[in-house]
Scaffold this motif. Structure first.
Motif, PDB file in Angstrom:
ATOM      1  N   CYS A  42     -13.605 -28.054  26.216  1.00 34.78           N
ATOM      2  CA  CYS A  42     -12.899 -26.973  26.911  1.00 34.78           C
ATOM      3  C   CYS A  42     -11.409 -27.280  26.990  1.00 34.78           C
ATOM      4  CB  CYS A  42     -13.432 -26.793  28.332  1.00 34.78           C
ATOM      5  SG  CYS A  42     -15.177 -26.361  28.451  1.00 34.78           S
ATOM      6  N   LYS A  43     -10.591 -26.275  26.703  1.00 31.26           N
ATOM      7  CA  LYS A  43      -9.157 -26.367  26.952  1.00 31.26           C
ATOM      8  C   LYS A  43      -8.908 -26.124  28.441  1.00 31.26           C
ATOM      9  CE  LYS A  43      -6.421 -24.143  24.249  1.00 31.26           C
ATOM     10  NZ  LYS A  43      -5.827 -23.051  23.415  1.00 31.26           N
ATOM     11  N   LYS A  44      -8.067 -26.943  29.006  1.00 28.06           N
ATOM     12  CA  LYS A  44      -7.781 -26.859  30.436  1.00 28.06           C
ATOM     13  C   LYS A  44      -6.438 -26.186  30.664  1.00 28.06           C
ATOM     14  CE  LYS A  44      -6.968 -29.889  34.442  1.00 28.06           C
ATOM     15  NZ  LYS A  44      -6.938 -31.295  34.906  1.00 28.06           N
ATOM     16  N   LYS A  87     -21.282 -18.061  18.793  1.00 28.58           N
ATOM     17  CA  LYS A  87     -21.032 -16.698  18.319  1.00 28.58           C
ATOM     18  C   LYS A  87     -19.573 -16.517  17.873  1.00 28.58           C
ATOM     19  CE  LYS A  87     -22.886 -13.151  20.552  1.00 28.58           C
ATOM     20  NZ  LYS A  87     -23.943 -12.611  19.679  1.00 28.58           N
ATOM     21  N   GLY A  88     -18.809 -17.615  17.866  1.00 30.10           N
ATOM     22  CA  GLY A  88     -17.405 -17.527  17.503  1.00 30.10           C
ATOM     23  C   GLY A  88     -16.541 -16.973  18.613  1.00 30.10           C
ATOM     24  N   MET A  89     -17.032 -17.054  19.846  1.00 31.08           N
ATOM     25  CA  MET A  89     -16.323 -16.501  21.000  1.00 31.08           C
ATOM     26  C   MET A  89     -16.130 -17.605  22.037  1.00 31.08           C
ATOM     27  SD  MET A  89     -18.531 -12.963  21.198  1.00 31.08           S
ATOM     28  CE  MET A  89     -17.241 -11.882  21.775  1.00 31.08           C
ATOM     29  N   THR A  90     -15.611 -17.241  23.187  1.00 30.95           N
ATOM     30  CA  THR A  90     -15.467 -18.201  24.271  1.00 30.95           C
ATOM     31  C   THR A  90     -15.851 -17.531  25.584  1.00 30.95           C
ATOM     32  OG1 THR A  90     -14.003 -19.848  25.277  1.00 30.95           O
ATOM     33  CG2 THR A  90     -13.044 -17.682  24.802  1.00 30.95           C
ATOM     34  N   PRO A 130     -13.892 -22.770  26.796  1.00 28.50           N
ATOM     35  CA  PRO A 130     -14.724 -23.450  25.797  1.00 28.50           C
ATOM     36  C   PRO A 130     -14.206 -23.215  24.380  1.00 28.50           C
ATOM     37  CG  PRO A 130     -16.087 -22.346  27.425  1.00 28.50           C
ATOM     38  CD  PRO A 130     -14.681 -21.884  27.661  1.00 28.50           C
ATOM     39  N   VAL A 131     -14.252 -24.271  23.576  1.00 30.04           N
ATOM     40  CA  VAL A 131     -13.822 -24.218  22.176  1.00 30.04           C
ATOM     41  C   VAL A 131     -14.875 -24.904  21.320  1.00 30.04           C
ATOM     42  CG1 VAL A 131     -11.359 -24.141  22.721  1.00 30.04           C
ATOM     43  CG2 VAL A 131     -12.503 -26.358  22.439  1.00 30.04           C
ATOM     44  N   TYR A 155     -12.737 -28.313  17.277  1.00 27.36           N
ATOM     45  CA  TYR A 155     -11.371 -28.021  17.730  1.00 27.36           C
ATOM     46  C   TYR A 155     -10.587 -29.316  17.916  1.00 27.36           C
ATOM     47  CZ  TYR A 155      -7.527 -26.086  20.464  1.00 27.36           C
ATOM     48  OH  TYR A 155      -6.281 -25.712  20.905  1.00 27.36           O
ATOM     49  N   GLU A 156      -9.374 -29.355  17.382  1.00 26.58           N
ATOM     50  CA  GLU A 156      -8.494 -30.507  17.524  1.00 26.58           C
ATOM     51  C   GLU A 156      -7.396 -30.189  18.530  1.00 26.58           C
ATOM     52  OE1 GLU A 156      -7.015 -31.917  13.825  1.00 26.58           O
ATOM     53  OE2 GLU A 156      -9.013 -32.196  12.931  1.00 26.58           O
TER      54      GLU A 156
END
Length: 577
Positions: free
Chosen positions: A557-559, A255-258, A536-537, A541-542
């Motif tokens: 996921c970004k930590k 949905k373009g969200m996290t 979550p990404v 995502y790079e």
């Protein structure tokens, strides 16, 4: 990214109607599932409360009628996403589908991208079949099979319908009910269980125990090691948690969200193992041998003490060494015990006096003795016991994940208590003493257990009795193997109290919002030192400089380490992690 707002619909009128007739509303357990993952949500107890302010609505418990279907339909047309677990059958005909009824137990291939395609056991499903009038855009994922991993296909695991600007995702499997029934059984323990056909699991010995009510199949759910040792190989309840959460995270990202969540363990702790002991026999020399062995191995453990216990100086030595002293309630009639709250309290009072303890955090029942449904948890609550360890195998042939989980969990009550959540953390164990002649499994099961617990990020809990550590070199070697192999796989050893304390302070964290710079805002008193937030990404995502990106539940996921939290103090000391 913007943080998705998750709403959970638990219709109060539907629940009250069930309770009137003595029926369960186990759907309330969705709150425990989400809380265990550190996912924030809004609770709605009436369909009228659901508005466009909610991005994703989990229709956990709703009146299955035309009115509910119409209101959810409007919500989806305006862009909302609705998720159901074997519910909303009143919508089937409008979508051109046919509800085929309750399936009973079976196995599912979900089609998730978690790296494995293990058929996951479920205990009930309500499949939909595409009818001749089906005209809606439908995405089908996975299959469900009746009775057996290779049984006849009876439906699709998950349907996704595009409705206006929104989406309906309907799982055929009753995921919430399956998780509960695996962890706690599908009914109270009132009679002996069904024994294994090969003689390895004689649970019908006339003693009521936790493993008299188990939803695993002796034939379909056990594997064998290279030495022929049978074991329950898969924590199916944990797999279903992973499916539910992974799908929820994926929906948010799509949905373009996290949807940020909290990692299971503090930063620097990858996997957790636990050793407990039951003081059966109560000989001081057994305790002294065990203390020396643990000192040599450099680990702390949980000591469950049964009446009449050890000499006073043993308790002092156990405490001075940093181990946990816990309760071992004896309700065996043959040993003078009884399944009774007054007797539970009497024995606990004895332990506190004998060992000079102001509090006792953990309990494990002798012989995994268990009756009914929630009596034990209610007794623990009233007595101030915060954690129980009774749910584990009593026989050689049912070691492993016989309750479907290696995660600590808070159990749910029966309908007579309106399906409330007990304030007692259950930490089940995998096996008792290894390499003890023919009495228990051999140590060939150690690595399969550690591998599977590592995969699901739970607790690898092994039980070893002091009497057997003292009397049998083979048992000492088996325990050393557990410790050595666990360390090779980056496990750390915690006591039951440490697992309980961390779980509780971690779950006090509330992720309420995320800034444009992807910084997490947290509500409540911050106590969990070193907790990890995961954001979550998209798959595209790079990773940026100085970032950490990991895959959890099949989602990138970004930590972020939550570094500014205060230390948690319990009983005069900080948690030792």
């Amino acid at each position: 990214m913007e943080m998705a707002t998750v709403g959970v619909l638990l219709d109060k009128r539907t629940a009250e109607r069930r309770w009137t007739y003595g029926l369960n509303a186990f759907e309330f357990y969705i709150e425990e599932i989400l809380s265990h993952e550190g996912i924030s949500y809004r609770l709605f107890d009436d369909i009228d409360q659901l508005t466009e302010s909610c991005d994703i609505a989990i229709a956990a418990l709703a009146a299955d009628n035309a009115e509910t279907a119409s209101r959810l339909w409007t919500f989806m047309e305006k862009g909302g996403t609705v998720i159901s677990y074997a519910g909303l059958n009143a919508m089937a005909s409008r979508l051109g589908c046919v509800w085929t009824g309750n399936s009973g137990a079976g196995y599912a291939i979900t089609g998730s991208d978690f790296g494995e395609e293990i058929p996951i056991r479920f205990l009930n499903a309500q499949p939909w079949r595409n009818g001749s009038t089906c005209e809606w855009p439908i995405e089908e994922s996975g299959t469900i099979m009746k009775d057996h991993p290779n049984g006849p296909v009876i439906g699709t695991a998950r349907h996704t319908f595009k409705i206006g600007k929104g989406v309906l995702v309907r799982w055929a499997v009753d995921i919430i009910g399956t998780i509960i029934a695996m962890q706690q059984g599908s009914k109270p323990v009132l009679t002996d269980g069904i024994p294994a056909y090969d003689g390895t699991g004689p649970v019908n010995e006339g003693i009521l125990k936790a493993d008299d009510q188990v939803e695993m199949d002796w034939d379909k759910d056990r594997l064998y090691t290279e030495t022929g040792a049978p074991y329950y190989a898969h924590p199916y309840a944990d797999y279903w948690r992973k499916e539910l959460i992974g799908h929820l995270l994926r929906v948010s990202v799509d949905k373009g969200m996290t949807l940020p969540f909290i990692g299971y363990w503090p930063d620097g702790v990858r996997h957790v193992a636990m050793i407990s002991h039951d003081s059966d026999g109560n000989q001081d020399e057994h305790a002294e041998t065990t203390l020396e062995f643990l000192r040599e191995c450099g680990i702390l453990s949980t000591w469950c003490i049964i009446e009449p216990g050890y000499s006073r100086h043993i308790y002092d030595r156990v405490k001075d060494a940093g181990h946990e002293l816990a309760f071992h309630f004896n309700a065996l009639d043959s040993q003078g015990g009884q399944w009774d709250e007054a007797e539970f309290n009497r024995q606990l009072s004895w332990l506190k006096d004998a060992a000079d303890l102001k509090e006792v955090v953990s309990n494990k029942n002798h012989y995994t003795r268990f009756e009914g449904w929630g009596e034990l948890f209610a007794w623990c609550e009233k007595a101030g016991i915060l954690s129980d360890q009774t749910r584990g195998p009593s026989k050689k042939g049912n070691v492993g994940f016989l309750f479907g989980t290696c995660h600590p969990f808070f159990p749910i009550a029966w309908s007579n208590e309106k399906n409330r959540i007990y304030n007692v953390l259950e930490i089940g164990f995998l096996t008792q003493d290894l390499d003890l002649a023919s009495h228990w499994a051999d140590s060939s099961i150690v690595n399969p257990f550690l591998d599977r617990v590592r995969h699901t990020e739970g607790v690898a809990h092994f039980l070893f009795h002091q009497v057997h550590i003292h009397n049998h070199e083979s048992v000492r070697k088996a325990l050393r193997k557990v410790i050595d192999e666990a360390r090779k796989q980056d496990y750390v050893f915690w006591t039951g109290k440490q697992v309980n304390d961390w779980t509780r302070v971690r779950r006090k964290l509330g992720l309420v919002s995320i800034t444009k710079q992807d910084e997490i805002k947290i509500s409540g008193r911050l106590e969990a030192q070193g907790a990890v937030a995961l954001i979550p990404v998209p798959d595209s995502y790079e990773e940026q400089k100085d970032e950490q990106v990991e895959v959890h539940f099949g989602v990138k996921c970004k930590k972020q380490i939550i570094q500014y939290l205060t230390s948690y103090i319990s009983g005069g000391g900080a948690i030792n992690v």
